[in-house]
Every structure is written in structure tokens, then in C-alpha cells.
Scaffold this active site. Structure first.
Site, PDB file in Angstrom:
ATOM      1  NE  ARG A   1      -3.240  -0.925   3.103  1.00 32.81           N
ATOM      2  CZ  ARG A   1      -3.855  -0.400   4.415  1.00 32.81           C
ATOM      3  NH1 ARG A   1      -4.466   0.612   4.083  1.00 32.81           N
ATOM      4  NH2 ARG A   1      -3.408  -0.958   5.322  1.00 32.81           N
TER       5      ARG A   1
ATOM      6  CE1 TYR B   1      27.539  28.043   0.827  1.00 32.72           C
ATOM      7  CE2 TYR B   1      29.429  28.312  -0.826  1.00 32.72           C
ATOM      8  CZ  TYR B   1      28.729  27.661   0.050  1.00 32.72           C
ATOM      9  OH  TYR B   1      29.029  26.291   0.325  1.00 32.72           O
TER      10      TYR B   1
END
Ligand code: UD1
Ligand code: CA
Length: 452
Positions: free
Chosen positions: A18, A353
Site C-alpha cells: 500500500r 554564502y
């Protein structure tokens, strides 16, 4: 803790169809950790030093996932039923003598206390031979039923398929979690047959065999919330929601303020101190540790990050693995850190960054600073000294060192080391032409009017 050694047999050979997944069902994560590992951790916490997972299809996936924990794998080639599955663990536990607890890999929330309560029950004065964990859910669905007296002595275990209408009316259900001494387990399992509605070897039949032998079998009850089984993606999401709700409540109980708790997502191992404020829509991936007096502003995403006390993060910050913020450091909006240390009091307030970098105490990293750490093949380090000032929109081309108290002028592309106390300015000479633009506009407008 009981005195007897404890081993766990975790059944996970079912197909899990399932889920409609190529990943083994028990490896689907809840709070960033495979559901199976939630169970293994609870079993370890309850003292189960030996653990055997019984798998069928996709055995290698489960094997790879549990190998680092030193968990054994047993193989069930054909799914002939839960008793047959448990029997497959016999070789792996051949040298073990103590109590075995059998449980299911898709039931991740079983708690250590409950495991102990069940296994300790075997050592009680009335010396039961088998102890089964039962629960009374709102909807008893097709669970196996337990017919027991008021003191928990079991008269019968019956699967839904085999049950009479009267038995189906019984509310007490079998969780499947079963404790038995190994001295008994294998011989009981050997005696289980498959003459039933499903044609399967039922684990609960060992209870019936013990009773037939004139021995006592008992049920220990627990909260249905612990026994949530995951069979589909929808149930996986429900389990996640239940886990998160509990963790949010715990974080608040431990002294963190969650402004909008339902929008904060924790990982299985998130550690948070006191007087931490977490604004809405913050996501914690695995491996985050936060000390006291930290503010995590809205829409931040943190993973593998360590944050010391007094720090401020976000809004819209991204801390990736190896991000380390020391006391009182600040990371502002649209700043990303990866394998980078921001020293005490250092600030990167906007659009930056920092990757493979070390930033000294009280350094100021201007808006738009980028550590250029990668050349497409290798990664390189940037080291920035204490009190250094990196002007806005600078590129620091690693490997490179910026000394203490140094100033990098705005807009510089720095590819060679900067000494302590130095000013580095890397920009083209400026060309200055007074009135040039006015003359240009006049000329162009005239040209356009004359239709040329
Ligand atoms: C089982 C119990 C039932 C109980 C219910 C609780 C039996 C016969 N019935 O029913 O009394 O109320 O769990 O959820 O035990 N498995 C194997 N190999 C097999 C069959 C199953 O490893 O051959 C594993 C499955 O992967 C799963 C677990 O055993 O983790 C339970 O199997 P499942 O088929 O879901 O049992 P239920 O019919 O739900
Ligand atoms: Ca089931």
C-alpha cells in the site's frame, strides 16, 4: 530494569504494497529517521541489546540501514505468517538465553516503558509464560481480539477472520507485541499450525498453546497512540503529525517559545535549550543543536547545525551540515552556511554564502559576500580573522586568508591572502567624465526627433 537479558525480534517481511514504493516500508522516515529506527531506539532504551529484523523482499535495503547499529538480519523467503516470521530469528539468537520481545517494524512509537512493563510482567509472582500487549482503540477494525478476564488472564486469542460475532464485539485488541522467554519461544513457534481462515502461521497461537499446556498467559494494556501502524502514505503523514505535535509540546514544556507551533517541524534528534524563540515556519533537519537564548526567525531551514547561546538566525536563513555559530553570532536573511564556523559575535546579516570557511570573533561579513569555495573539482577553505571587515559584494576566492582587523573594500574579488591590519581593494580604476551623460542624452534625443 528486569534482571533478564532482553532480545528483540522485529517482523518486517510483509510486502508493504500500500505504500506503492521502491523503498522498503519500514525505511520510510518519520521526523527524518526511518520508522524502523524509532522502534530500534526504543528497544535499545528498554535494554534490548540483541535485535534481529526479519525481512523478505528488499532485504538489502534494510540490511544497509541497520548495519551501523549492529542489528542482525534474518530472512523470511515466503510470508507464511507472523509465527513463521518470528521463527526465522532462531539462528541469529541461537546463543541467546533470556526474554524475547516480538514486535512489528511498522509500529514505530512503542515506548521503552511499555516494553519494560511487558517484559517485566513475565517475572511477576504468578509467572506467566507469555505476555501480550493489548490496546482498546476507538475503532477495533480487523485487529485480532483478546478474550481475557478482569485481571488480564487470557482465555483466548482470536484473529478477526476466525472470530465469531460475539468475539468481534470484544474491544480489547492484540497489538502483536509479545514477550516470551527464548527457552520457550522456539518450541512454541515450532508447534504452531496453519489450520485457520488465512492459512497462515499465527503468532498469537503461541498463547493458545501455552494455555493448552496449563500455563498462564496475560495481557498488559497500553495507549493506542503507541501502536499506530503505518501501511500507507496517508498513515505515514498521520504518524508524522502525531510525532511533531508531541515534540512541539515537549519543546514548549522545556522552555522554548513557539509562536505558531503547528508550523515548526523538528527532526528526531533536534536539541533545543531554554528561552529559545522559534518564529513561524521553521524547519529542522537532522543534527541540529541549539543552546539557550537563541532566536530563530521565520522561514529558516536548519540541518546539521550547532548554535551557541545568544545567537540570532534568519529570517530566511539556511544552515547546512557543518554550520557552527559561536556565542552571540548573527546570521540574517538569505544567508547560507555550510561547513563554516562563525566566531563569537561575528555577523553575516544579509545575502551571503559561507562555505568551507572559518570566521573569527566579531568579524563583519558585508551583504552579498560569497566564499568561492569550489572549482568544479575540489573544495577550498576561506579563513577570516578576528574583527575583519568584509565590504559588501566581495568574492573571497578560496583558498584564501583574510587577516585580523583587515578591511576588504566593497566589491573586491580577493584571490590572494590579506595580511593582518591590511586594506585590500580589488576594483578597476574609475573613469570620471563630467557632463558626458547630459551630452549623450541631448545627442540621442535630437537624433530620434529627426527620425534618423
Ligand atoms: C497482526 C496480528 C493481529 C494483530 C495485528 C496488530 C497475527 C496473525 N495477527 O495482524 O492479531 O491485531 O497484527 O497490528 O499475528 N510479517 C512478516 N511475515 C509474515 C507476515 C507478517 O514479517 O509472514 C510482518 C509484517 O511485515 C508486519 C507484521 O508482521 O510488520 C504484522 O503482519 P500483518 O500481516 O500486518 O498482520 P495483521 O494481519 O495486521
Ligand atoms: Ca497489520
Amino acid at each position: 530494569m528486569g534482571e533478564q537479558a532482553l532480545a528483540a525480534i522485529i517482523l518486517a517481511a510483509g510486502q508493504g504494497t500500500r505504500m506503492k514504493s521502491d523503498l522498503h516500508k519500514v525505511l520510510h522516515p518519520v521526523a527524518g529517521l526511518p520508522m524502523l529506527h524509532h522502534l530500534l531506539e526504543s528497544l535499545s532504551a528498554a535494554g534490548a541489546a540483541r535485535q534481529v529484523v526479519v525481512v523478505g523482499a528488499r532485504r538489502e535495503q534494510v540490511e544497509a540501514s541497520v548495519a551501523p547499529r549492529g542489528v542482525a538480519i534474518a530472512h523470511q523467503a515466503e510470508q507464511l505468517g507472523t509465527a513463521h516470521a518470528a521463527l526465522q530469528a532462531r539462528d541469529a539468537l541461537a546463543d541467546f538465553d533470556g526474554i524475547a520481545i516480538v514486535c512489528f517494524g511498522d509500529t514505530p512509537f512503542l515506548q521503552p516503558d511499555t516494553i519494560r512493563r511487558l517484559t517485566d510482567r513475565l517475572s511477576a509472582a504468578d509467572s506467566p509464560r507469555v505476555a501480550v500487549l493489548g490496546f482498546t482503540p476507538d475503532d477495533a477494525k480487523a485487529y485480532g481480539r483478546i478474550i481475557a478476564d478482569a485481571s488480564g488472564n487470557i482465555a483466548k486469542m482470536v484473529e478477526f477472520k476466525d472470530a465469531s460475532d460475539h468475539e468481534r464485539g470484544v474491544k480489547l485488541c492484540n497489538s502483536g507485541v509479545t514477550a516470551v522467554r527464548t527457552a520457550d519461544l522456539w518450541s512454541l513457534l515450532d508447534r504452531v499450525g496453519n489450520n485457520n481462515a488465512a492459512g497462515e502461521y499465527y503468532l498469537p497461537d503461541i498463547v493458545m498453546l501455552a494455555i493448552q499446556d496449563g500455563d498462564r498467559a496475560v495481557v498488559v494494556e497500553t495507549d493506542p497512540d503507541e501502536l499506530i501502524g503505518i501501511n500507507s502514505r496517508a498513515e505515514l503523514a498521520e504518524a508524522e503529525a502525531i510525532w511533531q505535535a508531541r515534540r512541539r509540546a515537549q519543546a514548549m514544556a522545556d522552555g522554548a517559545s513557539l509562536v505558531a507551533p503547528e508550523t515548526v517541524w523538528f527532526a528526531h534528534d533536534t536539541v533545543i535549550g531554554r528561552d529559545v524563540v522559534i518564529e513561524p515556519n521553521v524547519i529542522f533537519g537532522p543534527g541540529v543543536t541549539i543552546a539557550d537564548n537563541v532566536v530563530i526567525r521565520a522561514f529558516s531551514h536548519l540541518e546539521g547545525a550547532t548554535i551557541a547561546s545568544g545567537c540570532s538566525v534568519g529570517p530566511f536563513a539556511r544552515l547546512r551540515p557543518g554550520a557552527q555559530m559561536q556565542e552571540g553570532a548573527k546570521v540574517g536573511n538569505f544567508v547560507e552556511m555550510k561547513k563554516a564556523v562563525l566566531g563569537p559575535g561575528a555577523k553575516a546579516s544579509h545575502l551571503t554564502y559561507l562555505g568551507d570557511a572559518t570566521v573569527g570573533a566579531n568579524a563583519n561579513i558585508g551583504a552579498g559576500t560569497i566564499t568561492c569555495n569550489y572549482d568544479g573539482y575540489f573544495k577550498y577553505q576561506t579563513v577570516i580573522g578576528e574583527n575583519a571587515f568584509i565590504g559588501s559584494n566581495s568574492s573571497l576566492i578560496a583558498p584564501v586568508k583574510i587577516g585580523r582587523d583587515a578591511i576588504v573594500a566593497a566589491g573586491s574579488a580577493v584571490s590572494r591572502d590579506v595580511a593582518d591590519g591590511e586594506l585590500r581593494l580589488v576594483r578597476a580604476e574609475q573613469l570620471v567624465k563630467p557632463g558626458w551623460a547630459d551630452r549623450f542624452h541631448d545627442a540621442m534625443r535630437r537624433k530620434k526627433r529627426e527620425g534618423k
